[in-house]
Design a protein around this motif. Structure first.
Motif, PDB file in Angstrom:
ATOM      1  N   PHE B  79       0.833  -1.208   0.000  1.00 50.13           N
ATOM      2  CA  PHE B  79       0.000   0.000   0.000  1.00 50.13           C
ATOM      3  C   PHE B  79       0.868   1.259   0.000  1.00 50.13           C
ATOM      4  O   PHE B  79       0.403   2.332  -0.329  1.00 50.13           O
ATOM      5  CB  PHE B  79      -0.933  -0.039   1.212  1.00 50.13           C
ATOM      6  CG  PHE B  79      -1.990   1.027   1.222  1.00 50.13           C
ATOM      7  CD1 PHE B  79      -2.870   1.165   0.167  1.00 50.13           C
ATOM      8  CD2 PHE B  79      -2.110   1.906   2.309  1.00 50.13           C
ATOM      9  CE1 PHE B  79      -3.853   2.159   0.179  1.00 50.13           C
ATOM     10  CE2 PHE B  79      -3.083   2.898   2.330  1.00 50.13           C
ATOM     11  CZ  PHE B  79      -3.956   3.028   1.261  1.00 50.13           C
ATOM     12  N   THR B  80       2.125   1.096   0.378  1.00 51.61           N
ATOM     13  CA  THR B  80       3.065   2.222   0.366  1.00 51.61           C
ATOM     14  C   THR B  80       4.212   1.908  -0.594  1.00 51.61           C
ATOM     15  O   THR B  80       4.476   0.749  -0.919  1.00 51.61           O
ATOM     16  CB  THR B  80       3.661   2.461   1.769  1.00 51.61           C
ATOM     17  OG1 THR B  80       4.202   1.226   2.247  1.00 51.61           O
ATOM     18  CG2 THR B  80       2.616   2.970   2.736  1.00 51.61           C
ATOM     19  N   GLY B  81       4.882   2.963  -0.993  1.00 48.91           N
ATOM     20  CA  GLY B  81       5.987   2.817  -1.935  1.00 48.91           C
ATOM     21  C   GLY B  81       7.121   1.957  -1.389  1.00 48.91           C
ATOM     22  O   GLY B  81       7.692   1.136  -2.111  1.00 48.91           O
ATOM     23  N   ASP B  82       7.434   2.164  -0.134  1.00 46.25           N
ATOM     24  CA  ASP B  82       8.549   1.389   0.434  1.00 46.25           C
ATOM     25  C   ASP B  82       8.067   0.150   1.194  1.00 46.25           C
ATOM     26  O   ASP B  82       8.868  -0.538   1.823  1.00 46.25           O
ATOM     27  CB  ASP B  82       9.427   2.272   1.338  1.00 46.25           C
ATOM     28  CG  ASP B  82       8.680   2.792   2.554  1.00 46.25           C
ATOM     29  OD1 ASP B  82       7.492   2.446   2.741  1.00 46.25           O
ATOM     30  OD2 ASP B  82       9.286   3.563   3.330  1.00 46.25           O
ATOM     31  N   GLY B  83       6.795  -0.131   1.117  1.00 46.52           N
ATOM     32  CA  GLY B  83       6.270  -1.364   1.689  1.00 46.52           C
ATOM     33  C   GLY B  83       6.329  -1.424   3.207  1.00 46.52           C
ATOM     34  O   GLY B  83       6.235  -2.499   3.800  1.00 46.52           O
ATOM     35  N   ARG B  84       6.422  -0.282   3.862  1.00 45.47           N
ATOM     36  CA  ARG B  84       6.473  -0.290   5.334  1.00 45.47           C
ATOM     37  C   ARG B  84       5.161  -0.787   5.935  1.00 45.47           C
ATOM     38  O   ARG B  84       5.121  -1.187   7.102  1.00 45.47           O
ATOM     39  CB  ARG B  84       6.826   1.101   5.874  1.00 45.47           C
ATOM     40  CG  ARG B  84       5.797   2.170   5.587  1.00 45.47           C
ATOM     41  CD  ARG B  84       6.350   3.562   5.892  1.00 45.47           C
ATOM     42  NE  ARG B  84       5.375   4.625   5.630  1.00 45.47           N
ATOM     43  CZ  ARG B  84       5.097   5.126   4.432  1.00 45.47           C
ATOM     44  NH1 ARG B  84       5.722   4.693   3.358  1.00 45.47           N
ATOM     45  NH2 ARG B  84       4.186   6.073   4.297  1.00 45.47           N
ATOM     46  N   ASP B  85       4.084  -0.751   5.146  1.00 44.85           N
ATOM     47  CA  ASP B  85       2.783  -1.238   5.617  1.00 44.85           C
ATOM     48  C   ASP B  85       2.679  -2.763   5.587  1.00 44.85           C
ATOM     49  O   ASP B  85       1.693  -3.312   6.088  1.00 44.85           O
ATOM     50  CB  ASP B  85       1.676  -0.684   4.721  1.00 44.85           C
ATOM     51  CG  ASP B  85       1.797  -1.222   3.292  1.00 44.85           C
ATOM     52  OD1 ASP B  85       2.746  -0.817   2.581  1.00 44.85           O
ATOM     53  OD2 ASP B  85       0.975  -2.068   2.894  1.00 44.85           O
ATOM     54  N   ARG B  86       3.628  -3.443   5.002  1.00 48.06           N
ATOM     55  CA  ARG B  86       3.531  -4.907   4.907  1.00 48.06           C
ATOM     56  C   ARG B  86       3.460  -5.566   6.292  1.00 48.06           C
ATOM     57  O   ARG B  86       4.031  -5.067   7.260  1.00 48.06           O
ATOM     58  CB  ARG B  86       4.763  -5.458   4.161  1.00 48.06           C
ATOM     59  CG  ARG B  86       4.771  -5.167   2.671  1.00 48.06           C
ATOM     60  CD  ARG B  86       6.093  -5.608   2.064  1.00 48.06           C
ATOM     61  NE  ARG B  86       7.207  -4.899   2.698  1.00 48.06           N
ATOM     62  CZ  ARG B  86       8.446  -5.362   2.793  1.00 48.06           C
ATOM     63  NH1 ARG B  86       8.747  -6.547   2.289  1.00 48.06           N
ATOM     64  NH2 ARG B  86       9.372  -4.642   3.388  1.00 48.06           N
ATOM     65  N   SER B  87       2.810  -6.711   6.332  1.00 45.35           N
ATOM     66  CA  SER B  87       2.755  -7.475   7.575  1.00 45.35           C
ATOM     67  C   SER B  87       4.158  -7.885   7.992  1.00 45.35           C
ATOM     68  O   SER B  87       5.065  -8.001   7.161  1.00 45.35           O
ATOM     69  CB  SER B  87       1.910  -8.732   7.374  1.00 45.35           C
ATOM     70  OG  SER B  87       2.562  -9.629   6.495  1.00 45.35           O
ATOM     71  N   LEU B  88       4.325  -8.120   9.274  1.00 45.12           N
ATOM     72  CA  LEU B  88       5.595  -8.655   9.765  1.00 45.12           C
ATOM     73  C   LEU B  88       5.967  -9.925   8.998  1.00 45.12           C
ATOM     74  O   LEU B  88       7.123 -10.132   8.631  1.00 45.12           O
ATOM     75  CB  LEU B  88       5.477  -8.979  11.263  1.00 45.12           C
ATOM     76  CG  LEU B  88       6.693  -9.674  11.879  1.00 45.12           C
ATOM     77  CD1 LEU B  88       7.929  -8.799  11.828  1.00 45.12           C
ATOM     78  CD2 LEU B  88       6.391 -10.095  13.319  1.00 45.12           C
ATOM     79  N   LYS B  91       7.445  -9.162   5.734  1.00 48.46           N
ATOM     80  CA  LYS B  91       8.806  -8.625   5.923  1.00 48.46           C
ATOM     81  C   LYS B  91       9.780  -9.767   6.250  1.00 48.46           C
ATOM     82  O   LYS B  91      10.863  -9.849   5.671  1.00 48.46           O
ATOM     83  CB  LYS B  91       8.803  -7.564   7.020  1.00 48.46           C
ATOM     84  CG  LYS B  91       8.047  -6.289   6.623  1.00 48.46           C
ATOM     85  CD  LYS B  91       7.886  -5.323   7.797  1.00 48.46           C
ATOM     86  CE  LYS B  91       7.079  -4.096   7.366  1.00 48.46           C
ATOM     87  NZ  LYS B  91       6.681  -3.251   8.515  1.00 48.46           N
ATOM     88  N   PHE B  96       7.793  -8.583  -1.419  1.00 54.26           N
ATOM     89  CA  PHE B  96       7.706  -7.151  -1.701  1.00 54.26           C
ATOM     90  C   PHE B  96       7.152  -6.997  -3.114  1.00 54.26           C
ATOM     91  O   PHE B  96       7.891  -7.121  -4.088  1.00 54.26           O
ATOM     92  CB  PHE B  96       9.103  -6.528  -1.594  1.00 54.26           C
ATOM     93  CG  PHE B  96       9.142  -5.026  -1.660  1.00 54.26           C
ATOM     94  CD1 PHE B  96       9.274  -4.262  -0.516  1.00 54.26           C
ATOM     95  CD2 PHE B  96       9.046  -4.362  -2.896  1.00 54.26           C
ATOM     96  CE1 PHE B  96       9.316  -2.868  -0.581  1.00 54.26           C
ATOM     97  CE2 PHE B  96       9.076  -2.981  -2.964  1.00 54.26           C
ATOM     98  CZ  PHE B  96       9.218  -2.226  -1.806  1.00 54.26           C
ATOM     99  N   THR B 122      -1.105  -7.642   2.064  1.00 51.77           N
ATOM    100  CA  THR B 122       0.269  -8.098   2.290  1.00 51.77           C
ATOM    101  C   THR B 122       0.234  -9.145   3.388  1.00 51.77           C
ATOM    102  O   THR B 122       0.920  -9.041   4.403  1.00 51.77           O
ATOM    103  CB  THR B 122       1.206  -6.947   2.708  1.00 51.77           C
ATOM    104  OG1 THR B 122       0.802  -6.480   3.994  1.00 51.77           O
ATOM    105  CG2 THR B 122       1.209  -5.810   1.709  1.00 51.77           C
ATOM    106  N   SER B 123      -0.571 -10.150   3.173  1.00 54.14           N
ATOM    107  CA  SER B 123      -0.763 -11.192   4.179  1.00 54.14           C
ATOM    108  C   SER B 123      -1.278 -12.416   3.468  1.00 54.14           C
ATOM    109  O   SER B 123      -1.571 -12.378   2.271  1.00 54.14           O
ATOM    110  CB  SER B 123      -1.783 -10.739   5.215  1.00 54.14           C
ATOM    111  OG  SER B 123      -3.076 -10.761   4.633  1.00 54.14           O
ATOM    112  N   SER B 129      -6.080  -8.856   7.245  1.00 55.53           N
ATOM    113  CA  SER B 129      -5.296  -7.672   6.909  1.00 55.53           C
ATOM    114  C   SER B 129      -6.040  -6.610   6.128  1.00 55.53           C
ATOM    115  O   SER B 129      -5.484  -5.541   5.886  1.00 55.53           O
ATOM    116  CB  SER B 129      -4.096  -8.122   6.073  1.00 55.53           C
ATOM    117  OG  SER B 129      -4.551  -8.744   4.888  1.00 55.53           O
TER     118      SER B 129
END
Lengths: 213, 213, 213, 213
Positions: B79-88, B91, B96, B122-123, B129
């Protein structure tokens, strides 16, 4: 902007354990499941459960209690007398474990004690049907060790849900069992990507190493 | 008070289908998954997917659109450009799939059209999610037909979560695939208790029978 | 495609009541709240509560039981002995209502009976912290009547959360109270857009009219 | 066992701010809300919004961006063309903000930029209807600063839900407005117990103090 943040990059799934952030979740280790007389025949299950699984869970509980790891139980149990609160799936499956019954109780070998939580559920994954996530976040846990029954049903599902919801999930593969050994192995193979896989011995060794620091 | 209410007793898991209460959920049928060049080798998967699975999903989508069944897509996508919103878990697994990328798009053969919803995740299970449950409850759906990839990963997990959360879940067993045929079969065997199992043909026949009434 | 579906257009918020789809939720009517000796001084609250609110709730409970409306209680109560399960907000606010204590019990005047559910919480809205939504969906409720304490705290919050989550919410305005009458009125004015507002009398009349059909 | 753990005892609600754990949530600052021509008359609202509220939000956004605080927007906006995904409450209230419309856009004065998230909702509190909690937990936030519209509707509700769900909530009281000043004040008084109350100036000062360390 298509590269991840440094803090979102992990070298490995295995992270050091911290006792105060770990919970040991014991799933459906209750009289109803162990009732060989009244359940479907499944000799491989009872052999594994009585042979090593329950003993392994007991060892983990002892270590957890000694280290301040939160021990949490969940059991299949109705919240109402007539079970109207049960999930649609339990109704469709004709599962009915009466509130307050012997069937709903954790077996004596691994019974809860002191201030440990026992969470009733009428579903496969307690993440979907109880406030488990809420409770463990409030307590401050980020790592959930899972053991109990059945490997390819509630254990599998709980591991996956916990992983999706941001917990470090650890499966104790010789602390679980299901109807047959083949199903047990197939399930571990299916969900191994969602968790850290340990044996009772390897996990106790990791606790020894990490908690001692 | 230990007997269930009459309305909570079901003769069978199979219930008549109602078009306006059914959703067809197409899971992860996206370019990234079908990218044989850049993913891990898994010839059995691509053979099944290209041989019959995608064609079956396309047939189901056609029938759904013709009948007013809601067609819903989910794809792995940040959902974000750098994927910081991804589930643990994403990650930890180093997944990605960049926002807005070709990888994140549904493949052309079964592309969404009109006012159909495409839900990024992202799950593993979109129930954990995304607001999928919220959306489908608002729309008025109580039955979710699931097809797509992978049988023993997102399909398995989505079926189980939907069952726990009160939906009538239907798995299209020849509308799914995973890395190997053996894993596919083992997964169907593991989660069959949570859903109604149909083939594309048997489900189309059920729609024909039930929607016509 | 910018016009709503016909089924999504409602003439009015008030819909006919169906006994088997209604729940009466009694919020925080417990000894701790009524303990005038040990709580903060708030004479207007105790006057309203003892003067008419508790009596009104008792009347509604009687009618609900007579009609098959589900009566549900929630109380502030820790789930663990040391309250480590409490929400961050309860910890920050220093709220600690011991598990199993007299403080946590529903007051005798409106005590639960039979198979009615009592749901402990350590939060403002039980939707956020318990499996209330899960339970009532499983039971088959779509309409929640709310009464209890405090109008501008848990009542307000519960009404809003229930509305957001797809329930027809009904507030019994003379079945609620808070510290002062001015706060009570301001709250009703703030959240009236999320619910149907009734008095005890008007709601009993609506039950009489709708349930009789 | 009736005493809390030491770690669960807080001296005060105010905790030091950490930029990487803070989010600034801008609620419903969108064209539809600011459309004085087509909405209900509410001169006090537009005076406050245009007089100081929007300017204060812009100042906070600037500071947040400069410090690495996550800026997040939510707007009322349908996810489907015909709005069938809207909450029951939005359907009952006849709220219909078309997907992709000018009405749904954040106003130019405080427009999102770069990789900031804009989350559509059709409910009062985005906690109930979106995956906001999931996203911010994945990002690593534990503190949510809330500003926008309307003080006694979405702001109030979002503050309460966030508090219940374990976040440190901060309300910017001169970064919010509602129909009248009296309603604004009554709402702040009603929900002040769920959050830390700051003005734009006092919050900027706290950031200056805490982020500099």
């Amino acid at each position: 902007m298509s590269a991840p943040r440094a803090r979102d990059v992990y070298e490995r799934r295995e992270q050091p354990l911290h006792a105060e952030r770990c919970g040991l979740l014991v799933v459906d280790v209750q009289n109803w499941v162990m009732d060989e007389e009244n359940r479907q025949p499944r000799p491989e299950f009872y052999k594994a459960a009585r042979g090593h699984v329950i003993a392994n869970i007991a060892r983990l509980i002892d270590r957890a209690r000694a280290s301040g790891v939160e021990v949490i139980y969940t059991v299949m149990e109705n919240f109402t007398g007539d079970g109207r609160d049960r999930s649609l799936d339990y109704k469709l499956s004709n599962f009915f474990i009466a509130k307050g019954s012997w069937d709903a109780k954790v077996i004596d070998e691994v019974a809860p004690c002191g201030d440990e939580m026992v969470i009733p559920k009428t579903s496969s994954s307690l993440f979907n049907s109880t406030n488990f996530e809420y409770l463990v976040r409030n307590i401050g846990l980020d790592t959930i060790i899972v053991a109990g029954f059945l490997t390819d049903q509630c254990i599998d599902h709980t591991i996956r849900d916990g992983a999706d919801r941001g917990f470090h999930m650890i499966c104790v593969k010789d602390g679980c069992a299901t109807d047959t050994h083949a199903r047990h192995e197939a399930a571990l193979n299916a969900f191994k990507g969602y968790c850290r896989m340990e044996t009772t011995d390897s996990l106790l060794a990791a606790m020894e190493r990490d908690f001692g620091r």
